[in-house]
Design an enzyme around this catalytic site. Structure first.
Site, mmCIF file in Angstrom:
data_model
loop_
_atom_site.group_PDB
_atom_site.id
_atom_site.type_symbol
_atom_site.label_atom_id
_atom_site.label_comp_id
_atom_site.label_asym_id
_atom_site.label_seq_id
_atom_site.Cartn_x
_atom_site.Cartn_y
_atom_site.Cartn_z
ATOM 1 N N ARG A 513 0.836 -1.206 0.000
ATOM 2 C CA ARG A 513 0.000 0.000 0.000
ATOM 3 C C ARG A 513 0.868 1.253 0.000
ATOM 4 N NH1 ARG A 513 -5.223 -1.157 -1.442
ATOM 5 N NH2 ARG A 513 -5.718 -3.191 -0.573
ATOM 6 N N ASP A 597 -11.613 12.940 11.073
ATOM 7 C CA ASP A 597 -10.672 11.849 11.374
ATOM 8 C C ASP A 597 -9.311 12.381 11.812
ATOM 9 O OD1 ASP A 597 -12.409 9.774 10.583
ATOM 10 O OD2 ASP A 597 -11.894 10.064 8.473
ATOM 11 N N HIS A 692 -8.174 -4.867 8.785
ATOM 12 C CA HIS A 692 -6.931 -4.963 8.010
ATOM 13 C C HIS A 692 -6.719 -6.330 7.392
ATOM 14 C CE1 HIS A 692 -6.352 -1.603 10.804
ATOM 15 N NE2 HIS A 692 -5.935 -1.043 9.694
ATOM 16 N N CYS A 724 -11.724 0.601 11.377
ATOM 17 C CA CYS A 724 -11.213 1.637 10.477
ATOM 18 C C CYS A 724 -12.053 1.581 9.202
ATOM 19 C CB CYS A 724 -9.723 1.361 10.232
ATOM 20 S SG CYS A 724 -8.884 2.646 9.291
HETATM 21 C C1 LIG Z 1 -5.426 5.179 6.702
HETATM 22 N N1 LIG Z 1 -4.090 5.197 6.157
HETATM 23 C C2 LIG Z 1 -3.631 6.222 5.398
HETATM 24 C C3 LIG Z 1 -2.349 6.714 5.659
HETATM 25 N N2 LIG Z 1 -1.840 7.717 4.935
HETATM 26 C C4 LIG Z 1 -2.592 8.269 3.969
HETATM 27 N N3 LIG Z 1 -2.102 9.278 3.281
HETATM 28 N N4 LIG Z 1 -3.827 7.816 3.685
HETATM 29 C C5 LIG Z 1 -4.388 6.804 4.375
HETATM 30 O O1 LIG Z 1 -5.523 6.414 4.084
HETATM 31 N N5 LIG Z 1 -1.606 6.181 6.639
HETATM 32 C C6 LIG Z 1 -2.139 5.174 7.506
HETATM 33 C C7 LIG Z 1 -3.092 4.348 6.788
HETATM 34 C C8 LIG Z 1 -2.395 3.535 5.759
HETATM 35 N N6 LIG Z 1 -3.313 2.854 5.026
HETATM 36 C C9 LIG Z 1 -3.434 2.832 3.690
HETATM 37 C C10 LIG Z 1 -4.482 2.074 3.212
HETATM 38 C C11 LIG Z 1 -4.655 1.974 1.859
HETATM 39 C C12 LIG Z 1 -3.790 2.626 0.994
HETATM 40 C C13 LIG Z 1 -4.042 2.427 -0.435
HETATM 41 O O2 LIG Z 1 -4.907 1.665 -0.781
HETATM 42 N N7 LIG Z 1 -3.285 3.046 -1.319
HETATM 43 C C14 LIG Z 1 -3.515 2.821 -2.719
HETATM 44 C C15 LIG Z 1 -3.390 4.099 -3.496
HETATM 45 C C16 LIG Z 1 -4.493 5.041 -3.163
HETATM 46 C C17 LIG Z 1 -4.562 6.107 -4.222
HETATM 47 O O3 LIG Z 1 -3.906 7.103 -4.165
HETATM 48 N N8 LIG Z 1 -5.342 5.861 -5.223
HETATM 49 C C18 LIG Z 1 -5.460 6.724 -6.390
HETATM 50 C C19 LIG Z 1 -4.619 6.175 -7.534
HETATM 51 C C20 LIG Z 1 -4.872 4.716 -7.696
HETATM 52 C C21 LIG Z 1 -3.996 4.036 -8.743
HETATM 53 O O4 LIG Z 1 -3.026 3.380 -8.413
HETATM 54 N N9 LIG Z 1 -4.379 4.170 -9.965
HETATM 55 C C22 LIG Z 1 -3.790 3.446 -11.048
HETATM 56 C C23 LIG Z 1 -4.713 3.489 -12.239
HETATM 57 C C24 LIG Z 1 -6.120 3.143 -11.866
HETATM 58 C C25 LIG Z 1 -6.462 1.698 -11.909
HETATM 59 O O5 LIG Z 1 -6.879 1.221 -12.955
HETATM 60 O O6 LIG Z 1 -6.350 1.002 -10.851
HETATM 61 C C26 LIG Z 1 -2.451 4.117 -11.399
HETATM 62 O O7 LIG Z 1 -2.284 5.330 -11.148
HETATM 63 O O8 LIG Z 1 -1.584 3.397 -11.874
HETATM 64 C C27 LIG Z 1 -6.906 6.781 -6.836
HETATM 65 O O9 LIG Z 1 -7.734 6.072 -6.249
HETATM 66 O O10 LIG Z 1 -7.206 7.599 -7.708
HETATM 67 C C28 LIG Z 1 -2.552 1.801 -3.247
HETATM 68 O O11 LIG Z 1 -2.871 1.240 -4.311
HETATM 69 O O12 LIG Z 1 -1.496 1.556 -2.652
HETATM 70 C C29 LIG Z 1 -2.753 3.376 1.468
HETATM 71 C C30 LIG Z 1 -2.567 3.492 2.854
HETATM 72 N N1 LIG Z 2 -12.679 7.958 7.060
HETATM 73 C C1 LIG Z 2 -11.495 7.213 6.751
HETATM 74 C C2 LIG Z 2 -10.653 6.999 7.971
HETATM 75 C C3 LIG Z 2 -9.489 6.100 7.763
HETATM 76 S S1 LIG Z 2 -8.350 6.199 9.037
HETATM 77 C C4 LIG Z 2 -11.878 5.892 6.148
HETATM 78 O O1 LIG Z 2 -12.944 5.396 6.477
HETATM 79 O O2 LIG Z 2 -11.129 5.336 5.355
HETATM 80 ZN ZN LIG Z 3 -8.726 4.509 10.505
#
Ligand SMILES: CN1c2c(nc(N)[nH]c2=O)NC[C@@H]1CNc1ccc(C(=O)N[C@@H](CCC(=O)N[C@@H](CCC(=O)N[C@@H](CCC(=O)O)C(=O)O)C(=O)O)C(=O)O)cc1
Ligand SMILES: N[C@@H](CCS)C(=O)O
Ligand SMILES: [Zn+2]
Length: 752
Positions: A513, A597, A692, A724
C-alpha cells in the site's frame, strides 16, 4: 588487518525505497497474491529493482551503497524471519515466501502479526511476537543473498540489518517477559551473522538502532553498550556502522561511541543539533540531508554543519530514503518555482555526493550546485504564496472561544433530542471499498477519456449504491462511502490553496500500500466547499442521518510534506480553519453528524517525552479549532487508528469530540480501560473487528467483543463500528462483515 585499516567511505544514504519508481513491486506482489504472477515472475521483478537501485546509487557517486533494504513487505518482518522468530501459528505453511506473506497479511486460519507505526512516520511495520515458544535461530539467506547479488554487480555494498536492541524493543511479549530480557540469546546470532557477512565480502555492515533515539532507561542503554562491545570484539566481522535516525541518541551516543564500533550515524536535521563528543577513530556518518522531507537542502548550512564536526566524517541522508518519493524527474506538471525548491530521493543522493565533494575538494569543486541551491532558497523566501494576508489576519484574530463548545454533557442531551438513535448505534468509519471500477473512473478522468460530468455521475452512482447497501444492512448512521477520494489527505490537498500534488510521488505506507503525500508549501486556504455536494447527495437519498466525513488538521499535516519555514502549530491552525469552514457548510446542508478523522494524532507525537506536551497542546487546539464552529446539536465524531494510544489518552479526552471511534479489536478492548482511567465520559466506538485482514468476523466473535466493551463502558455511550475504513476490503467481505456486525449489535442490544 585491524579494523581501522579497512576501507572507509565518504558518502552514503542509510537506505532506499523499494516499491519501484512505478510501483513495480506493488503490482508484481499483488499479482502474485491473486495468482496473476508466478513465483519466478515476482522474484525477477524484485531482482531487477534491486539491481537498478544499487547501480543508480553507485553511478550517482555514493562510495558505500546500502543493501538488504529491499523487502517484499517490511524490514522488521524480514528481521524476525532472519532470527527465526515467527510465531508457531505460521509453521504449518511449508513455503518460505507464503509463510512470510501469511505473517504479514494473515490467511483464512491465522491472524497476521500486528501492524503499527514505524516511529513517528507514516510507514507501518509488523510487530514481532516473542514468548516462551520463541527459539531464536539465524537464517541469513536474505541478507547474504542481497550482498552476493550486489557484489556480483560491482556495487560497494553495505548490508543493512535492524540491530538487536531495536528489534527487541519493537517486539511485543506475549508471556510477560520483556523482549529485551532475551538480548543475550541474540548476541551470538548477530556475531554469527557478522562472520558470515565478512566471509561473503562485506567490508561494512550497518546495524540500525533507531529505538535508541527515544527516552531510554539506563538499563536499556547499558544493554546497548554491552551488546555492541561484544559484537565489536568478534574476530571475524566487517566494520560496524551503528545507525541512529529520527532524533538524537542522547546518553546512548557515548555508550555506542565507546563500544569499539567503527562508525556511528547521527541525524543532524532535527531543530537542535546534538553536542557531539570527540569520537576518536569512529567514523561519524553525518545525516545532513533530510530523508523525511522533500525540501532542497541548504547546502551552505549543511557544509557549515559538516565542517564543524569532530573527527572523520562521511556525508549521509538523515534516515533511509524509504520515506520520500523516488525522483523529481516525472514531476513535469509541478509549478516550476515550487519544483526548484524540492529534492526527492534521487536529488537527495546528488546532494549527498555534492556535499562530500565539497568537503574533500573545497566549495570551488561544486560552485555551480552551491549557486543553484542559493538561488532556489532565495526564490522560495520571496514567493507571495508563502504569505497570504487574509489567512494570516484570520489566524491572528482567533481567540480561545473559537476552539470552545458548550460542555459535552449539555451537547449530549441536545444531540440525543436532535438525532434519535437506538442504544448501541451501528455505523462505519467512512470509506467503502475503493473498487477497480472507482479507480478506473478516476484514471479515465485523468486521461481525458471521460469528462468531469461523467465522473461525477459515476461517483453519485457509487454513493447511491453504498447508501442503499447500508439501509439494507440496517446500519443506523450512514456514510457516503468516500468513493471520490483517492486518499483521505490527498483529496483535500488537491482542493486547498497552499498544497501541490505529485504525479508519481509514491511512498510505501505498508506492504504493497502506497500514498502520494501532497506538498504543503504555502499558506492554506479553502476557496470553495470540498465535500458538501457528495455528502449532501447521500443525505438526500435517505431519512437516516448521514455522517459527514472530513480529515483533521493534524492528520493532513502528518501525511503531507510540510513547509519547514514556520512552526507546525502555525501551519496546523491554517488547515484547521479550512476544515472548520467545511463543517459549517456541511451543517448548513443538513448534515447533523460530522466525523473529523485524526488517525495520525499519535503518529506525530515527538519521540522524547520532553517535547510531547507542546505538540499535544497545538494538536488538540487545531482539532478543536476545526470542530468548534458548528452548533451544539451537531454531533462531532472523530476516529483514531493505527496506534497504541497510551501516551495520548488524556489528549483524546481534550479533543472534546462527542463520539470517538478507536481501534480496539486487536488489543482486546484494553483502550477502553485506559480511557476510563482518564475520566473519559463521551461516546466511544471501540472497533469491534479488524478491517486490516480479509478475514470475515463471525457474529459470535463480534458479540464477544461488544460484551467485553460493555464491561468497561455503559451501553448508553457505546457505538458499534469496525476498526477503520473499509476502502481496502472487497464488496463481498464488507457485506458479510457488516451483516454480522449489525446482527451482533441487535443481539447484544436485546440482552441489555
Ligand atoms: C489510513 N491510512 C492512510 C495513511 N496515509 C494516507 N495518506 N492515507 C491513508 O488512508 N496512513 C495510515 C493508513 C495507511 N493505510 C493505507 C491504506 C490503503 C492505501 C491504499 O490503498 N493506497 C492505494 C493508493 C491510493 C490512491 O492514491 N489511489 C489513487 C490512484 C490509484 C492508482 O493506483 N491508480 C492506477 C490506475 C487506476 C487503476 O486502474 O487502478 C495508477 O495510477 O496506476 C486513486 O484512487 O485515484 C494503493 O494502491 O497503494 C494506502 C494506505
Ligand atoms: N474515514 C477514513 C478513515 C481512515 S483512518 C476511512 O474510512 O477510510
Ligand atoms: Zn482509521
Amino acid at each position: 588487518m585491524s579494523q581501522t585499516e579497512k576501507t572507509t567511505f565518504r558518502s552514503t544514504i542509510l537506505g532506499s525505497a523499494r516499491i519501484g519508481p512505478d510501483r513495480e513491486l506493488k503490482k508484481a506482489t499483488e499479482g502474485y497474491w491473486h495468482g496473476r504472477v508466478d513465483r519466478a515472475g515476482l522474484e525477477s521483478v524484485a531482482r531487477k529493482l534491486r539491481a537498478q537501485n544499487w547501480t543508480a546509487l553507485r553511478d550517482a557517486g555514493l562510495d558505500s551503497v546500502p543493501v538488504n533494504t529491499f523487502s517484499f513487505y517490511d524490514q522488521v518482518l524480514d528481521t524476525a524471519v532472519m532470527l527465526g522468530a515467527l510465531p508457531p501459528r505460521f509453521a504449518h505453511i511449508a513455503d518460505d515466501r507464503d509463510r512470510y506473506f501469511a505473517a504479514a497479511r494473515g490467511d483464512d486460519d491465522v491472524p497476521p502479526l500486528e501492524m503499527t507505526k514505524w516511529f513517528d512516520t507514516n510507514y507501518h511495520y509488523l510487530v514481532p511476537e516473542i514468548d516462551e515458544q520463541t527459539r531464536f535461530t539465524l537464517d541469513s539467506r536474505k541478507v547474504l543473498g542481497e550482498l552476493t547479488e550486489a557484489l556480483a554487480l560491482g556495487i560497494p555494498a553495505r548490508p543493512v540489518v535492524i540491530g538487536p536492541i531495536t528489534f527487541l524493543l519493537l517486539s511485543k511479549s506475549t508471556d510477560g517477559v520483556a523482549p529485551l530480557d532475551r538480548i543475550e540469546e541474540l548476541v551470538p546470532l548477530y556475531r554469527e551473522l557478522l562472520a558470515e557477512l565478512a566471509t561473503a565480502g562485506a567490508e561494512w555492515v550497518q546495524l540500525d538502532e533507531p529505538a535508541l533515539v527515544g527516552d531510554r532507561a539506563e538499563a536499556e542503554i547499558d544493554a546497548a553498550a554491552r551488546v555492541y562491545r561484544s559484537l565489536a570484539a568478534a574476530e571475524v566481522r566487517p566494520s560496524i556502522l551503528v545507525a541512529s535516525y529520527f532524533g538524537h541518541l542522547g546518553a546512548a551516543l557515548p555508550a555506542l561511541a565507546g563500544s569499539g564500533v567503527e562508525g556511528l550515524s547521527v541525524d543532524l536535521t532535527a531543530v537542535v543539533a546534538p553536542e557531539l563528543p570527540q569520537l576518536g577513530d569512529t567514523l561519524l556518518v553525518a545525516g545532513v540531508v533530510d530523508g523525511r522531507n522533500v525540501w532542497r537542502t541548504d547546502l551552505d548550512a549543511a557544509l557549515a554543519t559538516l565542517r564543524a564536526l569532530p573527527g572523520t566524517v562521511a556525508v549521509s541522508s538523515s534516515c533511509s530514503l524509504l520515506h520520500v518519493p523516488y525522483s523529481l524527474v516525472p514531476e513535469t506538471g509541478l509549478d516550476p518555482a515550487l519544483r526548484s525548491w524540492l529534492a526527492f530521493g534521487a536529488e537527495k543522493v546528488d546532494e549527498v555526493v555534492v556535499l562530500a565533494r565539497a568537503l574533500a575538494a573545497g566549495d570551488g569543486a561544486v560552485a555551480e550546485q552551491l549557486a543553484a541551491s542559493r538561488a532556489a532558497a532565495e526564490l522560495r523566501r520571496g514567493d507571495p504564496r508563502l504569505r497570504e494576508p487574509s489567512v494570516r489576519a484570520r489566524v491572528a484574530a482567533l481567540g480561545e472561544e473559537a476552539a470552545t463548545r458548550a460542555p459535552a454533557e449539555e451537547r449530549a442531551v441536545m444531540q440525543a433530542r436532535a438525532i434519535p438513535l437506538p442504544t448501541l448505534p451501528t455505523t462505519t468509519i467512512g470509506s467503502f471499498p475503493q473498487t477497480p471500477r472507482i479507480r478506473a473512473a478516476r484514471a479515465q478522468l485523468r486521461s481525458g477519456e471521460i469528462d468531469q460530468a461523467e465522473y461525477d455521475r459515476r461517483m453519485r452512482e457509487e454513493i447511491a449504491e453504498v447508501v442503499a447497501l447500508q439501509e439494507r444492512l440496517g446500519l443506523d448512521v450512514l456514510v457516503h462511502g468516500e468513493p471520490e477520494r483517492n486518499d483521505m489527505v490527498q483529496y483535500f490537498a488537491e482542493l486547498l490553496d497552499g498544497f501541490a500534488a505529485t504525479a508519481a510521488g509514491w511512498v510505501q505506507s505498508y506492504g504493497t500500500r502506497c500514498v502520494r503525500p501532497p506538498i504543503l508549501f504555502g499558506d492554506v486556504r479553502r476557496t470553495s466547499a470540498m465535500t458538501v455536494d457528495w455528502i449532501g447527495y447521500a443525505q438526500s437519498l435517505t431519512d437516516k442521518p448521514v455522517k459527514g466525513m472530513l480529515t483533521g488538521p493534524v492528520t493532513i499535516l502528518a501525511w503531507s510534506f510540510v513547509r519547514d519555514d514556520q512552526s507546525l502549530a502555525d501551519t496546523a491552525a491554517q488547515v484547521a480553519l479550512a476544515i472548520r469552514d467545511e463543517t459549517v457548510d456541511l451543517e448548513a446542508a443538513g448534515i447533523q453528524v460530522i466525523q473529523v478523522d485524526e488517525p495520525a494524532l499519535r503518529e506525530l507525537l515527538p519521540l522524547r517525552a520532553a517535547d510531547q506536551q507542546a505538540y499535544l497542546d497545538w494538536a488538540v487546539h487545531a482539532f478543536r479549532l476545526a470542530t468548534a464552529g458548528v452548533r451544539e446539536e451537531t454531533a462531532v465524531h472523530t476516529h483514531l487508528c493505527y496506534s497504541e494510544f497510551g501516551d495520548v489518552i488524556g489528549s483524546i479526552d481534550r479533543l472534546d469530540a462527542d463520539v470517538t471511534s478507536i481501534e480496539a479489536a486487536r488489543s482486546r478492548m484494553e483502550v477502553l480501560d485506559d480511557l476510563n482511567a482518564v475520566g473519559f465520559a463521551r461516546g466511544v466506538g471501540p472497533g469491534v473487528y479488524d478491517i486490516h485482514s480479509p478475514r470475515i468476523p463471525g457474529r459470535d466473535e463480534i458479540v464477544r467483543s461488544l460484551k467485553l466493551a460493555l464491561k468497561a463502558v455503559p451501553a448508553e455511550r457505546v457505538w458499534v463500528n469496525p476498526d477503520c475504513g473499509l476502502k481496502t476490503r472487497t464488496a463481498e467481505e464488507v457485506e458479510a462483515s457488516l451483516t454480522n456486525m449489525v446482527a451482533a449489535a441487535a443481539e447484544v442490544r436485546a440482552g441489555l
